[in-house]
Each structure stands twice: as C-alpha cells, then as structure tokens.
Write a protein that holds these residues in place. Structure first.
Motif, PDB file in Angstrom:
ATOM      1  N   SER A   2     -11.530  19.340  -0.304  1.00 28.03           N
ATOM      2  CA  SER A   2     -10.793  19.661  -1.271  1.00 28.03           C
ATOM      3  C   SER A   2     -11.152  20.908  -2.181  1.00 28.03           C
ATOM      4  O   SER A   2     -12.437  21.226  -2.073  1.00 28.03           O
ATOM      5  CB  SER A   2     -10.323  18.365  -2.276  1.00 28.03           C
ATOM      6  OG  SER A   2     -11.644  18.346  -3.163  1.00 28.03           O
ATOM      7  N   LYS A   3      -9.968  21.360  -2.927  1.00 24.61           N
ATOM      8  CA  LYS A   3     -10.656  22.444  -3.757  1.00 24.61           C
ATOM      9  C   LYS A   3     -11.679  22.240  -4.726  1.00 24.61           C
ATOM     10  O   LYS A   3     -12.736  22.726  -5.166  1.00 24.61           O
ATOM     11  CB  LYS A   3      -9.452  22.979  -4.518  1.00 24.61           C
ATOM     12  CG  LYS A   3      -9.583  24.264  -5.639  1.00 24.61           C
ATOM     13  CD  LYS A   3      -8.558  24.708  -6.008  1.00 24.61           C
ATOM     14  CE  LYS A   3      -9.042  26.138  -6.905  1.00 24.61           C
ATOM     15  NZ  LYS A   3      -7.626  26.740  -7.547  1.00 24.61           N
ATOM     16  N   THR A   4     -11.820  20.801  -5.515  1.00 23.28           N
ATOM     17  CA  THR A   4     -12.638  20.419  -6.378  1.00 23.28           C
ATOM     18  C   THR A   4     -13.971  20.336  -5.567  1.00 23.28           C
ATOM     19  O   THR A   4     -15.119  20.709  -6.184  1.00 23.28           O
ATOM     20  CB  THR A   4     -12.105  18.878  -6.695  1.00 23.28           C
ATOM     21  OG1 THR A   4     -10.799  18.992  -7.557  1.00 23.28           O
ATOM     22  CG2 THR A   4     -13.332  18.366  -7.794  1.00 23.28           C
ATOM     23  N   GLN A   5     -13.896  19.848  -4.331  1.00 19.69           N
ATOM     24  CA  GLN A   5     -15.312  19.856  -3.606  1.00 19.69           C
ATOM     25  C   GLN A   5     -15.936  21.085  -3.489  1.00 19.69           C
ATOM     26  O   GLN A   5     -16.974  21.031  -3.594  1.00 19.69           O
ATOM     27  CB  GLN A   5     -15.043  18.924  -2.349  1.00 19.69           C
ATOM     28  CG  GLN A   5     -14.985  17.440  -2.665  1.00 19.69           C
ATOM     29  CD  GLN A   5     -14.336  16.580  -1.181  1.00 19.69           C
ATOM     30  OE1 GLN A   5     -13.683  17.348  -0.596  1.00 19.69           O
ATOM     31  NE2 GLN A   5     -14.914  15.610  -1.139  1.00 19.69           N
ATOM     32  N   THR A   6     -15.082  22.024  -3.043  1.00 24.50           N
ATOM     33  CA  THR A   6     -15.607  23.296  -2.800  1.00 24.50           C
ATOM     34  C   THR A   6     -16.357  23.982  -4.201  1.00 24.50           C
ATOM     35  O   THR A   6     -17.090  24.535  -4.081  1.00 24.50           O
ATOM     36  CB  THR A   6     -14.300  24.229  -2.206  1.00 24.50           C
ATOM     37  OG1 THR A   6     -13.773  23.734  -0.988  1.00 24.50           O
ATOM     38  CG2 THR A   6     -14.731  25.573  -1.969  1.00 24.50           C
ATOM     39  N   VAL A   7     -15.515  23.575  -5.172  1.00 23.07           N
ATOM     40  CA  VAL A   7     -16.111  24.291  -6.466  1.00 23.07           C
ATOM     41  C   VAL A   7     -17.286  23.673  -6.768  1.00 23.07           C
ATOM     42  O   VAL A   7     -18.286  24.091  -7.130  1.00 23.07           O
ATOM     43  CB  VAL A   7     -15.131  24.065  -7.696  1.00 23.07           C
ATOM     44  CG1 VAL A   7     -15.509  24.549  -9.015  1.00 23.07           C
ATOM     45  CG2 VAL A   7     -13.798  25.113  -7.372  1.00 23.07           C
ATOM     46  N   GLU A   8     -17.581  22.252  -6.775  1.00 22.38           N
ATOM     47  CA  GLU A   8     -18.640  21.731  -6.962  1.00 22.38           C
ATOM     48  C   GLU A   8     -19.815  21.948  -6.087  1.00 22.38           C
ATOM     49  O   GLU A   8     -20.941  22.115  -6.364  1.00 22.38           O
ATOM     50  CB  GLU A   8     -18.261  20.118  -6.789  1.00 22.38           C
ATOM     51  CG  GLU A   8     -17.529  19.476  -7.827  1.00 22.38           C
ATOM     52  CD  GLU A   8     -17.029  18.127  -7.511  1.00 22.38           C
ATOM     53  OE1 GLU A   8     -17.771  17.735  -6.681  1.00 22.38           O
ATOM     54  OE2 GLU A   8     -16.370  17.575  -8.557  1.00 22.38           O
ATOM     55  N   GLU A  11     -21.033  25.396  -7.423  1.00 22.36           N
ATOM     56  CA  GLU A  11     -21.588  25.348  -8.539  1.00 22.36           C
ATOM     57  C   GLU A  11     -23.225  24.770  -8.029  1.00 22.36           C
ATOM     58  O   GLU A  11     -24.135  25.333  -8.648  1.00 22.36           O
ATOM     59  CB  GLU A  11     -20.808  24.298  -9.411  1.00 22.36           C
ATOM     60  CG  GLU A  11     -19.821  24.689  -9.896  1.00 22.36           C
ATOM     61  CD  GLU A  11     -19.003  23.746 -10.908  1.00 22.36           C
ATOM     62  OE1 GLU A  11     -19.596  22.444 -10.611  1.00 22.36           O
ATOM     63  OE2 GLU A  11     -18.162  24.014 -11.458  1.00 22.36           O
TER      64      GLU A  11
END
Length: 101
Positions: A2-8, A11
């Motif tokens: 997911s986009k959230t997982q990709t961002v995490e 980071e």
C-alpha cells in the motif's frame, strides 16, 4: 504494498541513510545500524541493499563496513555550484539595477 507501507519503508531507508551520514570515515556494521535505528537486522540488510543498488551507500573495501557513497558528496558539490551560479546572477542583477539609478 500500500501507499502507506511504501512511505513507511522509504522513511526507514532514509533513517538508515541519516545514520550513515554521521560516520563516513569508518562506516557502520549492520549490527551498529540496527542498534542506531531500532530496526531489525533483516530490515537493515534490505535497506542497505536498496541504498547500495541506487548508489547512496557502499562498502568500505578494507573493512566491509557500510558508509554513504561518494555520490552524496558529488550531489552536495552540485548544489553548491548551483547556489554559486544563482548568487552570481543576483549580483549581476544588483549591479545592473545600481547602474540604472
């Protein structure tokens, strides 16, 4: 992923990079990186592999320790050259404006 997982994940890669910035001369072992970032060793292996593949990290040949690559120094020099060019253009504009008064 997911986009959230990709961002995490991104980071966390940047967290590793920020630690590597602290000690170019001697670098870090994977264990030291894991301790400094709070990430598991398996994650450090993946994140370092990503940084190496993209040219942002390298192994010190004599020790095998990990450090930021020379590429980041080259980027810093490019930024400074760009700022110097911008400063020269600003100074030229100031000189032209002063002459026209």
């Amino acid at each position: 992923m997911s986009k959230t997982q990709t961002v995490e994940a991104g980071e966390k890669v940047l967290d590793v990079l920020r630690v590597l910035e602290r000690n170019f001369a001697h670098g870090y072992s994977p264990t030291e990186l894991a301790k400094a970032t709070g990430l598991p060793a398996s994650a450090i292996t993946r994140y370092v592999a990503t940084l190496e593949a993209k040219g942002y990290a390298e192994r010190i040949p004599e020790t095998g320790r990990i450090r930021i690559s020379h590429r980041l120094g080259q980027v810093a020099i490019q930024v400074m050259n760009s700022l110097d060019a911008a400063a020269a253009r600003i100074e030229e504009s100031r000189n032209r404006l002063a002459r026209s008064l």
